[in-house]
Design an enzyme around this catalytic site. Structure first.
Site, mmCIF file in Angstrom:
data_model
loop_
_atom_site.group_PDB
_atom_site.id
_atom_site.type_symbol
_atom_site.label_atom_id
_atom_site.label_comp_id
_atom_site.label_asym_id
_atom_site.label_seq_id
_atom_site.Cartn_x
_atom_site.Cartn_y
_atom_site.Cartn_z
ATOM 1 N N HIS A 24 0.805 -1.228 0.000
ATOM 2 C CA HIS A 24 0.000 0.000 0.000
ATOM 3 C C HIS A 24 0.840 1.281 0.000
ATOM 4 C CE1 HIS A 24 0.336 -0.482 4.360
ATOM 5 N NE2 HIS A 24 -0.509 -1.455 4.381
ATOM 6 N N HIS A 78 -2.248 -8.434 15.952
ATOM 7 C CA HIS A 78 -2.565 -7.261 15.122
ATOM 8 C C HIS A 78 -3.588 -7.664 14.066
ATOM 9 C CE1 HIS A 78 -2.165 -3.704 12.779
ATOM 10 N NE2 HIS A 78 -1.125 -4.025 12.043
ATOM 11 N N GLU A 80 -4.364 -6.189 11.158
ATOM 12 C CA GLU A 80 -4.123 -5.919 9.732
ATOM 13 C C GLU A 80 -3.961 -7.256 8.994
ATOM 14 O OE1 GLU A 80 -1.186 -2.882 8.890
ATOM 15 O OE2 GLU A 80 -2.000 -2.622 6.868
ATOM 16 N N ASP A 82 -2.294 -8.638 6.685
ATOM 17 C CA ASP A 82 -1.065 -9.389 6.406
ATOM 18 C C ASP A 82 -0.768 -10.362 7.549
ATOM 19 O OD1 ASP A 82 -0.713 -6.913 7.726
ATOM 20 O OD2 ASP A 82 1.419 -6.858 7.290
ATOM 21 N N HIS A 144 1.200 -0.173 15.333
ATOM 22 C CA HIS A 144 0.819 1.083 14.738
ATOM 23 C C HIS A 144 -0.691 1.202 14.499
ATOM 24 C CE1 HIS A 144 0.339 -0.270 10.331
ATOM 25 N NE2 HIS A 144 0.529 -1.381 11.017
ATOM 26 N N ASP A 163 4.367 -5.918 14.266
ATOM 27 C CA ASP A 163 5.016 -5.030 13.292
ATOM 28 C C ASP A 163 6.245 -4.290 13.860
ATOM 29 O OD1 ASP A 163 3.474 -5.479 11.023
ATOM 30 O OD2 ASP A 163 2.008 -3.940 11.527
ATOM 31 N N TYR A 191 11.359 0.849 7.247
ATOM 32 C CA TYR A 191 10.097 0.380 7.829
ATOM 33 C C TYR A 191 9.576 1.378 8.866
ATOM 34 C CZ TYR A 191 6.797 -3.051 9.654
ATOM 35 O OH TYR A 191 5.659 -3.700 10.031
ATOM 36 N N HIS A 222 7.540 -9.185 10.441
ATOM 37 C CA HIS A 222 8.112 -9.051 9.100
ATOM 38 C C HIS A 222 9.633 -9.127 9.193
ATOM 39 C CE1 HIS A 222 4.359 -7.675 7.240
ATOM 40 N NE2 HIS A 222 4.216 -6.822 8.228
HETATM 41 FE FE1 FEO Z 1 0.282 -3.435 10.296
HETATM 42 FE FE2 FEO Z 1 2.328 -5.913 9.087
HETATM 43 O O1 FEO Z 1 0.701 -5.035 9.406
#
Ligand code: FEO
Length: 388
Positions: A24, A78, A80, A82, A144, A163, A191, A222
């Site tokens: 994104h 989290h 999100e 991913d 975040h 994250d 990042y 990640h």
């Molecule tokens: Fe905020 Fe890796 O997702």
């Protein structure tokens, strides 16, 4: 596809997204990983999942250790997608699994999935015993997202902060010391600059909360797992969270007929004459997410655009919108550009810089049509005066 044992009975079971190039708006030239972790104890725990299209890769890795139907807990640090994108698929296999998440995590997961899973909501200080180990939870609101939380396993000195401390790197190496600190540090900076930067105050609180914990491994969601450079990455996070800047400059610009480009190079010359390191970034060739990495710890942010249709060039406008959202603090801004008859691009840039509270020591750095030597010298003198 195999799991990798990162500690006795704890496995990395994530997925490697080698071909990811855009997250994104973040240019992921090195791809990324979605890190999920499997803990085998009296209870079987999966910490986070992977993007939906990589579910089978994670499943194969889990199957190399245990029958996935035996998973008792899915920890969702989290919401999100991913990290939550494969929760429903896991829950379909592990029918009795409890989904553990923060209060905002429960709200977010329900909104995402339109399903009432078997939730267990936890708060900071809550703990789940899984046999030989305990899972302790720490809410990390706005690091975040509002739902973000970390899981800490004291018996293993292992922090799973999702994250936070991540990097977008697809690699065969799983650990910082295998990949190399110098390269890992750069990707961790990118990042932070593109994802975590607006939330320095909240990061500061998290750093304080974990400062008393014994940690010998940080396993983010990640990229690489930190085991050899824990102090180094925490020190960088402290610096970034405090918006500590170095006396250096970035000149970011786009140009139509090379006039704003000439101004950009004149400005760079001033910084060089003052022995202040200066990068110059043409937005036609530099991705905005890479420019943000340069800005992360840089004091002087100079942005130039000619005026097009009473405003900024679209590339500069996109960059300014992006930077405004990421809101770097404690910066000095310089807006500049060429114009034919309106000249609004310069004030447009200045307005955004003021909105993010940049200090603007000099305003109205504009030149009509093509700057000549005299005008470039005048520009340089104004900046010499402004940059202390
Ligand atoms: Fe905020 Fe890796 O997702």
């Amino acid at each position: 596809m195999k799991a990798l044992e990162i500690k006795k009975g704890i496995y990395w079971v994530g997925a490697i997204d080698w071909d990811l190039r855009n997250f994104h708006g973040y240019s992921t030239e090195l791809g990324s990983t979605y890190n999920a972790y499997l803990i085998v104890d009296q209870k079987i725990v999966l910490v986070d999942t992977v993007k939906h299209y990589m579910f089978n890769e994670m499943l194969e890795r889990i199957k190399s250790v245990i029958d996935p139907a035996k998973i008792d807990y899915i920890i969702s640090n989290h919401t999100e997608m991913d990290h939550s994108g494969s929760i429903l698929d896991v829950a379909d296999i592990a029918k009795n699994a409890v989904v553990v998440c923060s209060p905002n995590g429960e709200k977010g997961l329900k909104k995402h999935f339109k399903k009432n899973l078997n939730f267990k909501v936890v708060n900071t200080g809550d703990s789940i015993n899984i046999g030989r180990r305990n899972l302790n939870f720490l809410l990390m609101q706005m690091v975040h997202w509002p739902d973000s939380m970390a899981t800490y396993i004291p018996e293993e000195k292992l922090l799973l902060p999702n994250d936070a401390f991540g990097q977008h790197i697809a690699s065969n190496e799983r650990f910082d010391d295998e990949f190399g600190w110098d390269r890992a540090r750069i990707e961790a900076a990118k990042y932070y600059a593109n994802i975590v930067l607006p939330y320095g105050a909240q990061v500061g609180k998290v750093l304080e909360a974990v400062s008393g914990l014994a940690i010998d491994m940080i396993a983010p969601s990640h990229g690489l797992i930190w085991r050899s450079h824990i102090k180094d990455i925490i020190a960088l996070y402290k610096k970034w969270a405090d918006n500590e800047c170095e006396k250096k400059a970035v000149v970011v610009y786009d140009t139509m007929w090379h006039s704003t480009e000439k101004m950009a190079h004149a400005i760079k010359d001033v910084f060089e004459e003052k022995n202040i390191p200066c990068e110059i970034r043409d937005l036609q060739s530099s991705h905005i997410s890479n420019v943000m990495t340069s800005i992360l710890d840089t004091k002087y942010i100079c942005v130039g655009s000619p005026t097009l249709n009473n405003g900024m060039l679209p590339t500069v406008s996109a960059f300014m919108t992006y930077m405004k959202g990421l809101a770097p603090k404690n910066r000095v801004g310089l807006a500049f550009g060429s114009y034919g008859w309106g000249g609004q691009s310069i004030s447009d840039i200045e307005n955004i810089m003021e909105a993010v509270k940049f200090e603007l020591p000099v305003k109205g750095l504009k030149v009509q049509w093509v700057p000549d030597d005299k005008e470039l010298i005048e520009l340089k003198n104004k900046i010499k005066e402004a940059v202390k």
